[in-house]
Structures are given as structure tokens and as C-alpha cells.
Design a protein around this motif. Structure first.
Motif, mmCIF file in Angstrom:
data_model
loop_
_atom_site.group_PDB
_atom_site.id
_atom_site.type_symbol
_atom_site.label_atom_id
_atom_site.label_comp_id
_atom_site.label_asym_id
_atom_site.label_seq_id
_atom_site.Cartn_x
_atom_site.Cartn_y
_atom_site.Cartn_z
ATOM 1 N N LYS A 99 37.457 0.033 8.950
ATOM 2 C CA LYS A 99 37.857 0.799 7.777
ATOM 3 C C LYS A 99 36.774 1.808 7.445
ATOM 4 O O LYS A 99 35.600 1.457 7.358
ATOM 5 C CB LYS A 99 38.078 -0.121 6.583
ATOM 6 N N ILE A 101 36.204 5.914 5.244
ATOM 7 C CA ILE A 101 36.766 6.874 4.302
ATOM 8 C C ILE A 101 36.506 8.277 4.815
ATOM 9 O O ILE A 101 35.374 8.625 5.159
ATOM 10 C CB ILE A 101 36.165 6.672 2.899
ATOM 11 N N LYS A 111 41.624 6.718 3.130
ATOM 12 C CA LYS A 111 41.221 5.580 3.948
ATOM 13 C C LYS A 111 41.737 5.755 5.368
ATOM 14 O O LYS A 111 42.884 6.139 5.589
ATOM 15 C CB LYS A 111 41.763 4.276 3.372
#
Length: 127
Positions: A99, A101, A111
Motif C-alpha cells: 500500500k 499513496i 491509495k
């Protein structure tokens, strides 16, 4: 009334397993290819995978060849040409998820999820 003895024929099926973890391909893309070759002969499935232009097809083909090679190591005295190989089970599960950003307009952040997969193949040999 006569009792008839049942004869049980014992076919020895030998299984071979190969698995691969943390493949950098999403499970959804791998499942599309896995559903094509599920419960088919290994020769047919390798032929089919050679003609699919997909990253998942290359990964699954390499794992199938690895499962056949595991069968050869396990059964050194048996001749491979006498057996027919079938895919008994093929599982595609989700691995971990990366994950991060990515910057977006007006100070926001989007995201980004990079999904990884786990692949598990079992082949069975029949005379």
C-alpha cells in the motif's frame, strides 16, 4: 444365495505438488488463466498456456513444469512416458498487499494497492 467376493483393483495414483508465493501478479488475473486449465491434462494445458498472451500464463506454465519435475524426482524408477498427468487442484490465493499513496490534485492523496498472489498446483498421474 451365493456370496460374490468383490475384487478391488488398486490403482496407485501418485501426486506431485508445487507452490509459489508472493507472485507479483494480482489473483484476479491469475484466476482467469487457472480456470481455463483446471481438471485438464497437463500436455493440453501446457499447449494452451503457450498460446495465451498473459503474464499469468507464463507463471502457471513454469509452475506446472516444476510439478512434473517434482514427480520425476519422487518416482525415479518409474517411466514418465507410461503415465498421463492431470491437474487435480489449482489454487490461487491472495498474498500480501503493498500500500502506498500517490499525490493527487488539490493536496489529496490516492491509495495505490499492489496485490501479490500465492499459487498452489497438484498434479496426479494415472496409468
Amino acid at each position: 444365495m451365493k456370496l460374490i467376493k468383490k475384487k478391488y483393483i488398486d490403482f496407485t495414483f501418485t501426486k506431485s505438488v508445487a507452490n509459489m508465493k508472493n507472485i507479483s501478479c494480482s489473483p484476479r488475473k491469475l484466476r482467469l488463466v487457472a480456470n481455463i486449465i483446471r481438471n485438464k491434462k497437463v500436455e493440453y494445458s501446457i499447449y494452451k498456456l503457450n498460446h495465451i498472451k498473459n503474464k499469468g500464463a507464463i507463471i502457471i506454465k513454469n509452475l506446472l513444469l516444476s510439478a512434473i519435475s517434482n514427480w520425476k524426482i519422487k518416482n525415479l524408477k518409474k517411466d514418465i512416458n507410461q503415465y498421463n498427468f492431470y491437474i487435480e487442484k489449482i489454487l490461487v490465493n491472495q498474498g500480501y498487499q503493498l500500500k502506498k499513496i500517490r499525490p493527487a490534485p488539490q493536496g489529496r492523496g490516492n491509495k495505490v494497492r499492489k496485490k501479490y498472489s500465492n499459487l498452489y498446483i497438484t498434479i496426479i498421474s494415472k496409468l
